[in-house]
Design a protein around this motif. Structure first.
Motif, mmCIF file in Angstrom:
data_model
loop_
_atom_site.group_PDB
_atom_site.id
_atom_site.type_symbol
_atom_site.label_atom_id
_atom_site.label_comp_id
_atom_site.label_asym_id
_atom_site.label_seq_id
_atom_site.Cartn_x
_atom_site.Cartn_y
_atom_site.Cartn_z
ATOM 1 N N SER A 205 12.357 -6.143 -11.880
ATOM 2 C CA SER A 205 11.363 -5.135 -12.256
ATOM 3 C C SER A 205 10.033 -5.433 -11.584
ATOM 4 N N ARG A 206 9.622 -6.698 -11.596
ATOM 5 C CA ARG A 206 8.353 -7.061 -10.954
ATOM 6 C C ARG A 206 8.413 -6.810 -9.452
ATOM 7 N N GLN A 207 9.541 -7.103 -8.835
ATOM 8 C CA GLN A 207 9.678 -6.860 -7.401
ATOM 9 C C GLN A 207 9.591 -5.363 -7.093
ATOM 10 N N ALA A 208 10.208 -4.546 -7.915
ATOM 11 C CA ALA A 208 10.169 -3.094 -7.714
ATOM 12 C C ALA A 208 8.745 -2.570 -7.867
ATOM 13 N N LEU B 276 6.726 -3.550 -4.834
ATOM 14 C CA LEU B 276 7.092 -2.732 -3.689
ATOM 15 C C LEU B 276 6.423 -1.366 -3.772
ATOM 16 N N VAL B 277 6.396 -0.760 -4.951
ATOM 17 C CA VAL B 277 5.756 0.547 -5.138
ATOM 18 C C VAL B 277 4.263 0.428 -4.869
ATOM 19 N N LEU B 278 3.637 -0.628 -5.381
ATOM 20 C CA LEU B 278 2.194 -0.811 -5.172
ATOM 21 C C LEU B 278 1.872 -1.021 -3.697
ATOM 22 N N ILE B 279 2.657 -1.818 -3.007
ATOM 23 C CA ILE B 279 2.422 -2.058 -1.579
ATOM 24 C C ILE B 279 2.589 -0.768 -0.797
ATOM 25 N N THR B 280 3.621 -0.018 -1.108
ATOM 26 C CA THR B 280 3.846 1.266 -0.437
ATOM 27 C C THR B 280 2.668 2.204 -0.686
ATOM 28 N N LEU C 66 -0.452 1.393 -1.394
ATOM 29 C CA LEU C 66 -1.614 0.908 -0.654
ATOM 30 C C LEU C 66 -1.520 1.274 0.822
ATOM 31 N N ILE C 67 -0.335 1.131 1.407
ATOM 32 C CA ILE C 67 -0.148 1.475 2.823
ATOM 33 C C ILE C 67 -0.406 2.957 3.047
ATOM 34 N N VAL C 68 0.085 3.803 2.156
ATOM 35 C CA VAL C 68 -0.128 5.249 2.269
ATOM 36 C C VAL C 68 -1.615 5.568 2.137
ATOM 37 N N MET C 69 -2.293 4.959 1.185
ATOM 38 C CA MET C 69 -3.731 5.225 0.978
ATOM 39 C C MET C 69 -4.544 4.767 2.175
ATOM 40 N N ILE C 70 -4.234 3.617 2.742
ATOM 41 C CA ILE C 70 -4.966 3.136 3.921
ATOM 42 C C ILE C 70 -4.723 4.061 5.091
ATOM 43 N N SER C 71 -3.475 4.496 5.274
ATOM 44 C CA SER C 71 -3.152 5.422 6.361
ATOM 45 C C SER C 71 -3.916 6.729 6.212
ATOM 46 N N LEU C 72 -3.984 7.247 4.989
ATOM 47 C CA LEU C 72 -4.715 8.501 4.738
ATOM 48 C C LEU C 72 -6.202 8.338 5.004
ATOM 49 N N SER C 73 -6.773 7.223 4.592
ATOM 50 C CA SER C 73 -8.207 7.020 4.799
ATOM 51 C C SER C 73 -8.515 6.885 6.298
ATOM 52 N N VAL C 74 -7.637 6.270 7.054
ATOM 53 C CA VAL C 74 -7.838 6.174 8.504
ATOM 54 C C VAL C 74 -7.749 7.561 9.131
ATOM 55 N N LEU C 75 -6.801 8.383 8.681
ATOM 56 C CA LEU C 75 -6.666 9.746 9.225
ATOM 57 C C LEU C 75 -7.869 10.604 8.874
ATOM 58 N N VAL C 76 -8.375 10.477 7.658
ATOM 59 C CA VAL C 76 -9.523 11.268 7.224
ATOM 60 C C VAL C 76 -10.778 10.857 7.992
ATOM 61 N N ALA C 77 -10.902 9.536 8.238
ATOM 62 C CA ALA C 77 -12.068 9.029 8.960
ATOM 63 C C ALA C 77 -12.042 9.461 10.432
#
Length: 180
Positions: free
Chosen positions: A156-159, A162-166, A168-179
């Motif tokens: 459960s902790r691993q899952a 994994l969701v949190l890392i995914t 974060l990656i999506v949010m960073i990608s979006l912020s780079v695209l918006v910038a």
């Protein structure tokens, strides 16, 4: 129980056919020569779904003995003794597990028996192991199942991680695209 074997033949006839586990898995169904007749077997006396017939040259740099060791579960010592004979072959070879032969056989002029190697088989002669708790001991009641609970919580902790890392990656990608 009879020893499982692998019969290795040199083919003395001019043929241009390949019939291997790989070719069968690709759906190839070549017209085979009368292999059962070459072995003096009756019709249906050879299970061609379990044989290999191919030119040694198809192996490239791989030695025939190494191929046999990889493709069939041969015993190590007999294969080491047979390796010089096997590796000296050229032209077509025919590999037949003993289980693919029904009845007595005798190689005709189109085949030369190079060697018959024993195959490794599972030893089922021992009695089944007892599964009663007395055979293995019984864990204390307060510890039954503790390991499965820990595994579940770790998964459960691993899952969640994994969701949190995914996320974060999506949010960073979006912020780079918006910038940009």
């Amino acid at each position: 129980m009879a020893q499982a074997t692998l019969h290795i033949f040199a083919v003395n006839a001019e043929i241009d056919v390949r019939h291997t586990f790989l070719s069968r898995s690709k759906g190839d169904a070549p017209m085979l020569p009368d292999l059962a007749g070459w072995l003096s077997l009756r019709q249906g006396g050879l299970d061609t779904d379990n044989i290999e017939l191919f030119p040694v040259g198809d192996l490239g740099d791989l030695k025939l003995a190494d191929y046999v060791a990889t493709a069939f579960d041969t015993l190590e010592e007999p294969l080491k003794k047979a390796a010089p004979k096997l590796n000296a072959l050229d032209g077509h070879v025919l590999l037949i597990p003993g289980a693919a032969l029904a009845g007595d056989w005798q190689a005709g002029s189109n085949l030369t028996l190079i060697d018959t190697l024993p195959l490794a088989v599972a030893d089922h002669s021992a009695e089944a192991l007892e599964t009663e708790a007395s055979s293995y001991g019984r864990p204390a009641q307060d510890h039954i199942g503790w390991h499965s609970k820990k595994k579940g919580s770790l998964k459960s902790r691993q899952a969640i991680a994994l969701v949190l890392i995914t996320f974060l990656i999506v949010m960073i990608s979006l912020s780079v695209l918006v910038a940009a």
